[in-house]
Design a protein around this motif. Structure first.
Motif, PDB file in Angstrom:
ATOM      1  N   ALA A  51       0.844  -1.198   0.000  1.00 25.60           N
ATOM      2  CA  ALA A  51       0.000   0.000   0.000  1.00 25.60           C
ATOM      3  C   ALA A  51       0.881   1.251   0.000  1.00 25.60           C
ATOM      4  CB  ALA A  51      -0.936  -0.011   1.209  1.00 25.60           C
ATOM      5  N   ASN A  52       1.958   1.241   0.807  1.00 28.06           N
ATOM      6  CA  ASN A  52       2.886   2.381   0.822  1.00 28.06           C
ATOM      7  C   ASN A  52       3.546   2.552  -0.542  1.00 28.06           C
ATOM      8  OD1 ASN A  52       2.554   3.187   3.449  1.00 28.06           O
ATOM      9  ND2 ASN A  52       4.368   2.141   4.228  1.00 28.06           N
ATOM     10  N   ALA A  53       4.006   1.444  -1.115  1.00 25.20           N
ATOM     11  CA  ALA A  53       4.715   1.520  -2.397  1.00 25.20           C
ATOM     12  C   ALA A  53       3.814   2.159  -3.458  1.00 25.20           C
ATOM     13  CB  ALA A  53       5.161   0.131  -2.832  1.00 25.20           C
ATOM     14  N   LYS A  79      10.017  -2.963  -4.358  1.00 23.65           N
ATOM     15  CA  LYS A  79      10.776  -1.848  -4.936  1.00 23.65           C
ATOM     16  C   LYS A  79       9.828  -0.935  -5.687  1.00 23.65           C
ATOM     17  CE  LYS A  79      14.870  -1.509  -7.920  1.00 23.65           C
ATOM     18  NZ  LYS A  79      14.469  -0.701  -9.040  1.00 23.65           N
ATOM     19  N   ASP A  80       9.825   0.343  -5.346  1.00 21.96           N
ATOM     20  CA  ASP A  80       8.952   1.264  -6.083  1.00 21.96           C
ATOM     21  C   ASP A  80       9.764   2.360  -6.757  1.00 21.96           C
ATOM     22  OD1 ASP A  80       9.100   3.746  -4.398  1.00 21.96           O
ATOM     23  OD2 ASP A  80       8.122   2.513  -2.879  1.00 21.96           O
ATOM     24  N   THR A  81       9.124   3.024  -7.708  1.00 27.56           N
ATOM     25  CA  THR A  81       9.786   4.131  -8.415  1.00 27.56           C
ATOM     26  C   THR A  81       9.193   5.454  -7.927  1.00 27.56           C
ATOM     27  OG1 THR A  81       8.153   4.011 -10.192  1.00 27.56           O
ATOM     28  CG2 THR A  81      10.181   2.740 -10.503  1.00 27.56           C
ATOM     29  N   GLU A  98       5.624   7.707  13.213  1.00 26.88           N
ATOM     30  CA  GLU A  98       6.587   8.550  12.510  1.00 26.88           C
ATOM     31  C   GLU A  98       6.181   8.685  11.047  1.00 26.88           C
ATOM     32  OE1 GLU A  98       9.033  11.063  13.267  1.00 26.88           O
ATOM     33  OE2 GLU A  98       9.549   9.506  14.726  1.00 26.88           O
ATOM     34  N   GLN A  99       6.060   9.912  10.584  1.00 27.05           N
ATOM     35  CA  GLN A  99       5.762  10.158   9.175  1.00 27.05           C
ATOM     36  C   GLN A  99       6.732  11.199   8.664  1.00 27.05           C
ATOM     37  OE1 GLN A  99       1.534  11.170   9.635  1.00 27.05           O
ATOM     38  NE2 GLN A  99       1.151   9.524   8.189  1.00 27.05           N
ATOM     39  N   VAL A 100       7.001  11.145   7.385  1.00 24.88           N
ATOM     40  CA  VAL A 100       7.907  12.120   6.798  1.00 24.88           C
ATOM     41  C   VAL A 100       7.062  13.159   6.077  1.00 24.88           C
ATOM     42  CG1 VAL A 100       9.726  12.430   5.113  1.00 24.88           C
ATOM     43  CG2 VAL A 100       9.691  10.390   6.516  1.00 24.88           C
ATOM     44  N   GLY A 114       2.195   1.880  10.013  1.00 28.51           N
ATOM     45  CA  GLY A 114       2.355   0.745   9.089  1.00 28.51           C
ATOM     46  C   GLY A 114       3.740   0.122   9.120  1.00 28.51           C
ATOM     47  N   LEU A 115       4.776   0.947   9.005  1.00 37.36           N
ATOM     48  CA  LEU A 115       6.141   0.403   8.978  1.00 37.36           C
ATOM     49  C   LEU A 115       6.544  -0.162  10.338  1.00 37.36           C
ATOM     50  CD1 LEU A 115       8.164   2.962   6.816  1.00 37.36           C
ATOM     51  CD2 LEU A 115       7.745   0.562   6.302  1.00 37.36           C
ATOM     52  N   ALA A 116       6.111   0.521  11.403  1.00 38.98           N
ATOM     53  CA  ALA A 116       6.451   0.049  12.757  1.00 38.98           C
ATOM     54  C   ALA A 116       5.820  -1.315  13.006  1.00 38.98           C
ATOM     55  CB  ALA A 116       5.989   1.056  13.803  1.00 38.98           C
TER      56      ALA A 116
HETATM   57  P1  ADP Z   1       1.492   5.630   7.111  1.00 33.27           P
HETATM   58  O1  ADP Z   1       0.285   4.947   7.669  1.00 33.27           O
HETATM   59  O2  ADP Z   1       1.566   7.066   7.484  1.00 33.27           O
HETATM   60  O3  ADP Z   1       1.743   5.358   5.662  1.00 33.27           O
HETATM   61  P2  ADP Z   1       3.901   4.092   7.574  1.00 33.27           P
HETATM   62  O4  ADP Z   1       4.569   3.718   8.856  1.00 33.27           O
HETATM   63  O5  ADP Z   1       3.483   2.978   6.684  1.00 33.27           O
HETATM   64  O6  ADP Z   1       2.689   4.988   7.961  1.00 33.27           O
HETATM   65  O7  ADP Z   1       4.854   5.061   6.787  1.00 33.27           O
HETATM   66  C1  ADP Z   1       5.431   6.162   7.482  1.00 33.27           C
HETATM   67  C2  ADP Z   1       5.963   7.171   6.517  1.00 33.27           C
HETATM   68  O8  ADP Z   1       7.052   6.610   5.784  1.00 33.27           O
HETATM   69  C3  ADP Z   1       4.971   7.584   5.449  1.00 33.27           C
HETATM   70  O9  ADP Z   1       4.111   8.586   5.918  1.00 33.27           O
HETATM   71  C4  ADP Z   1       5.914   8.075   4.359  1.00 33.27           C
HETATM   72  O10 ADP Z   1       6.351   9.379   4.653  1.00 33.27           O
HETATM   73  C5  ADP Z   1       7.114   7.147   4.483  1.00 33.27           C
HETATM   74  N1  ADP Z   1       7.063   6.013   3.529  1.00 33.27           N
HETATM   75  C6  ADP Z   1       6.704   4.727   3.803  1.00 33.27           C
HETATM   76  N2  ADP Z   1       6.820   3.941   2.718  1.00 33.27           N
HETATM   77  C7  ADP Z   1       7.263   4.738   1.717  1.00 33.27           C
HETATM   78  C8  ADP Z   1       7.579   4.531   0.329  1.00 33.27           C
HETATM   79  N3  ADP Z   1       7.454   3.329  -0.236  1.00 33.27           N
HETATM   80  N4  ADP Z   1       8.024   5.609  -0.371  1.00 33.27           N
HETATM   81  C9  ADP Z   1       8.162   6.824   0.192  1.00 33.27           C
HETATM   82  N5  ADP Z   1       7.861   7.087   1.492  1.00 33.27           N
HETATM   83  C10 ADP Z   1       7.426   6.070   2.251  1.00 33.27           C
END
Ligand code: ADP
Length: 162
Positions: A51-53, A79-81, A98-100, A114-116
């Motif tokens: 879903a993130n990719a 792997k995503d572009t 944590e979000q960027v 999600g990542l955590a």
């Molecule tokens: P969220 O539910 O906010 O997506 P995640 O823990 O899955 O939470 O991701 C945290 C943050 O990591 C995202 O908000 C995004 O900024 C960055 N991120 C995660 N996966 C990717 C990706 N494949 N490409 C770019 N940024 C990503």
């Protein structure tokens, strides 16, 4: 269970979101790959990562899932572009909430969990989750999982209470 099967299932879930934005999602590697793991946990991991990719990839981009086996382990690289993640931000990711900040996260919903959650579930299986990324070029998240679950007596002993 068959890891390839779970990845296919997870790909189906994101396929409409990907098709809507002309993003190609493809799996590469063996058609079947047996692993001892919790099906629900693996589905959760791959759904989060896929879903993130898709979410962070621009229209007409690609998401490639490379599956391979190496010495008692299975490696799954997603792997995503997409937009990528700045080097200074990679270390923060995988921590809860944590979000960027970037143009996508401002306009996309997310909890930063999600990542955590994915990292915790991978580690509970005795595996590792690694994030490699280059801003503006894309991100690769690699899960390495042991093909056989550790027997209880091989696990680290629980801390004894006093
Ligand atoms: P969220 O539910 O906010 O997506 P995640 O823990 O899955 O939470 O991701 C945290 C943050 O990591 C995202 O908000 C995004 O900024 C960055 N991120 C995660 N996966 C990717 C990706 N494949 N490409 C770019 N940024 C990503």
């Amino acid at each position: 269970m068959d890891v390839a099967d779970i990845i296919e299932d997870s790909m189906k879930v994101v396929s409409q979101a990907a098709a809507d934005r002309d993003i190609t999602v493809e799996r590469h590697g063996p058609a079947h790959l047996a692993i001892e793991a919790d099906r629900r946990a693996l589905k959760q991991i791959f759904l989060n990562l896929l879903a993130n990719a898709v979410k962070f990839t621009r229209d007409s981009g690609r998401v490639d899932v490379h599956v391979s086996r190496l010495r008692g382990q299975v490696k799954i690289a997603i792997k995503d572009t997409g937009i990528g993640i700045a080097e200074t931000d990679i270390g923060k990711l995988g921590r809860p909430f944590e979000q960027v900040e970037n143009q996508f996260s401002k306009s996309h919903q997310g909890s930063g969990l999600g990542l955590a959650i994915s990292r915790a579930l991978v580690e509970l299986h005795g595996g590792t989750l690694q994030i490699k990324s280059r801003e503006g070029q894309g991100t690769t998240v690699t899960c390495t999982l042991p093909t056989r679950a550790a027997a209880p007596d091989e696990e680290a002993p629980l801390a004894k209470s006093a």
